[in-house]
Design a protein around this motif. Sequence first.
Motif, PDB file in Angstrom:
ATOM      1  N   SER A  11       8.306   3.880   4.459  1.00 36.96           N
ATOM      2  CA  SER A  11       8.967   5.176   4.426  1.00 36.96           C
ATOM      3  C   SER A  11       8.485   6.017   5.612  1.00 36.96           C
ATOM      4  O   SER A  11       7.501   5.684   6.269  1.00 36.96           O
ATOM      5  CB  SER A  11       8.653   5.884   3.107  1.00 36.96           C
ATOM      6  N   PRO A  12       9.160   7.136   5.907  1.00 40.23           N
ATOM      7  CA  PRO A  12       8.726   7.995   7.014  1.00 40.23           C
ATOM      8  C   PRO A  12       7.326   8.572   6.775  1.00 40.23           C
ATOM      9  O   PRO A  12       6.881   8.716   5.635  1.00 40.23           O
ATOM     10  CB  PRO A  12       9.781   9.104   7.033  1.00 40.23           C
ATOM     11  N   PHE A  13       6.635   8.910   7.864  1.00 41.87           N
ATOM     12  CA  PHE A  13       5.309   9.497   7.764  1.00 41.87           C
ATOM     13  C   PHE A  13       5.057  10.404   8.955  1.00 41.87           C
ATOM     14  O   PHE A  13       5.812  10.406   9.923  1.00 41.87           O
ATOM     15  CB  PHE A  13       4.234   8.406   7.675  1.00 41.87           C
ATOM     16  N   ASP A  14       4.005  11.185   8.848  1.00 42.93           N
ATOM     17  CA  ASP A  14       3.571  12.080   9.934  1.00 42.93           C
ATOM     18  C   ASP A  14       4.692  13.001  10.400  1.00 42.93           C
ATOM     19  O   ASP A  14       4.830  13.283  11.580  1.00 42.93           O
ATOM     20  CB  ASP A  14       3.032  11.259  11.104  1.00 42.93           C
ATOM     21  N   GLY A  15       5.513  13.474   9.458  1.00 44.99           N
ATOM     22  CA  GLY A  15       6.553  14.447   9.753  1.00 44.99           C
ATOM     23  C   GLY A  15       7.854  13.874  10.282  1.00 44.99           C
ATOM     24  O   GLY A  15       8.799  14.635  10.538  1.00 44.99           O
ATOM     25  N   ALA A  16       7.941  12.552  10.442  1.00 44.47           N
ATOM     26  CA  ALA A  16       9.174  11.941  10.952  1.00 44.47           C
ATOM     27  C   ALA A  16      10.251  11.919   9.876  1.00 44.47           C
ATOM     28  O   ALA A  16       9.965  11.895   8.680  1.00 44.47           O
ATOM     29  CB  ALA A  16       8.898  10.527  11.442  1.00 44.47           C
ATOM     30  N   LEU A  44       8.043   0.627   1.244  1.00 46.82           N
ATOM     31  CA  LEU A  44       6.688   0.953   0.803  1.00 46.82           C
ATOM     32  C   LEU A  44       6.296   2.364   1.235  1.00 46.82           C
ATOM     33  O   LEU A  44       6.687   2.817   2.312  1.00 46.82           O
ATOM     34  CB  LEU A  44       5.689  -0.032   1.408  1.00 46.82           C
ATOM     35  N   PRO A  45       5.488   3.040   0.419  1.00 50.44           N
ATOM     36  CA  PRO A  45       4.964   4.349   0.834  1.00 50.44           C
ATOM     37  C   PRO A  45       3.852   4.167   1.855  1.00 50.44           C
ATOM     38  O   PRO A  45       3.130   3.162   1.832  1.00 50.44           O
ATOM     39  CB  PRO A  45       4.413   4.927  -0.473  1.00 50.44           C
ATOM     40  N   VAL A  46       3.705   5.120   2.742  1.00 50.95           N
ATOM     41  CA  VAL A  46       2.623   5.064   3.727  1.00 50.95           C
ATOM     42  C   VAL A  46       1.367   5.613   3.052  1.00 50.95           C
ATOM     43  O   VAL A  46       0.955   6.763   3.255  1.00 50.95           O
ATOM     44  CB  VAL A  46       2.989   5.851   4.999  1.00 50.95           C
ATOM     45  N   ALA A  51       0.504   1.004  -1.195  1.00 45.01           N
ATOM     46  CA  ALA A  51       1.534   0.181  -0.566  1.00 45.01           C
ATOM     47  C   ALA A  51       1.258  -1.300  -0.814  1.00 45.01           C
ATOM     48  O   ALA A  51       2.163  -2.065  -1.153  1.00 45.01           O
ATOM     49  CB  ALA A  51       1.606   0.472   0.930  1.00 45.01           C
ATOM     50  N   GLY A  52       0.014  -1.703  -0.658  1.00 46.60           N
ATOM     51  CA  GLY A  52      -0.340  -3.091  -0.889  1.00 46.60           C
ATOM     52  C   GLY A  52      -0.156  -3.513  -2.329  1.00 46.60           C
ATOM     53  O   GLY A  52       0.233  -4.650  -2.620  1.00 46.60           O
TER      54      GLY A  52
END
Length: 209
Positions: A11-16, A44-46, A51-52
């Motif tokens: 999934s997106p992360f760091d504001g993306a 998967l979630p960051v 996630a694992g």
Amino acid sequence: MTIDVLLSGFSPFDGAATNESWEAVSVAAPQLRERGVTAVELELPVEFGRAGELLAAAVREHRPRLVLATGLAAGRSGITPERVAVNVRDARIPDNAGAAPIDVPVVPGGPVGYFSTLPIKAMAASLAADGIPGAVSQTAGTYVCNDVFYLLQHLLAEDPELAGIRGGFVHVPPADAVDVPTAGRALAGMAEVALRTDVDVSLTGGAEH
């Protein structure tokens, strides 16, 4: 249920707003199914650990022939199958749950590292044959991508019920380096190469640094 390929992206992360790894997986999985390859995709979630865990649950549910996990490498210009996962969490930025571990093992007491069990050089060669930029990478970093890669390889190495399942990790670059349709096509092609390649090809893929 047994399938050919389990593909995961993040999934997106760091504001993306988006994450090219999930977008590429969303292209690759339908292409594989159109070609008669049974494939399941998983976003998967960051998040370290979580996630694992989700990927492990999907592996146990679907019992795929191979697992192709993917993530975004913002600083790269090509698609890079990863050689090795290392047993460390060292976050430059917090994950999406706010965790920012520093010098913490992924699995306490686990091996220092695990090699991919996918034919990474054959996969990289398939990229070159299709005119898609890419190469074998020697490091998946120390963020959530590496975390998922290590947890996947640890699972496949330690659980006898999953014996014979092969797994590994591929980084895709930002869309301005390799557009999403091309990255998706590349992932589908690499999955097909992995399915038909039991022993990796002997080609140079090393690095001086």
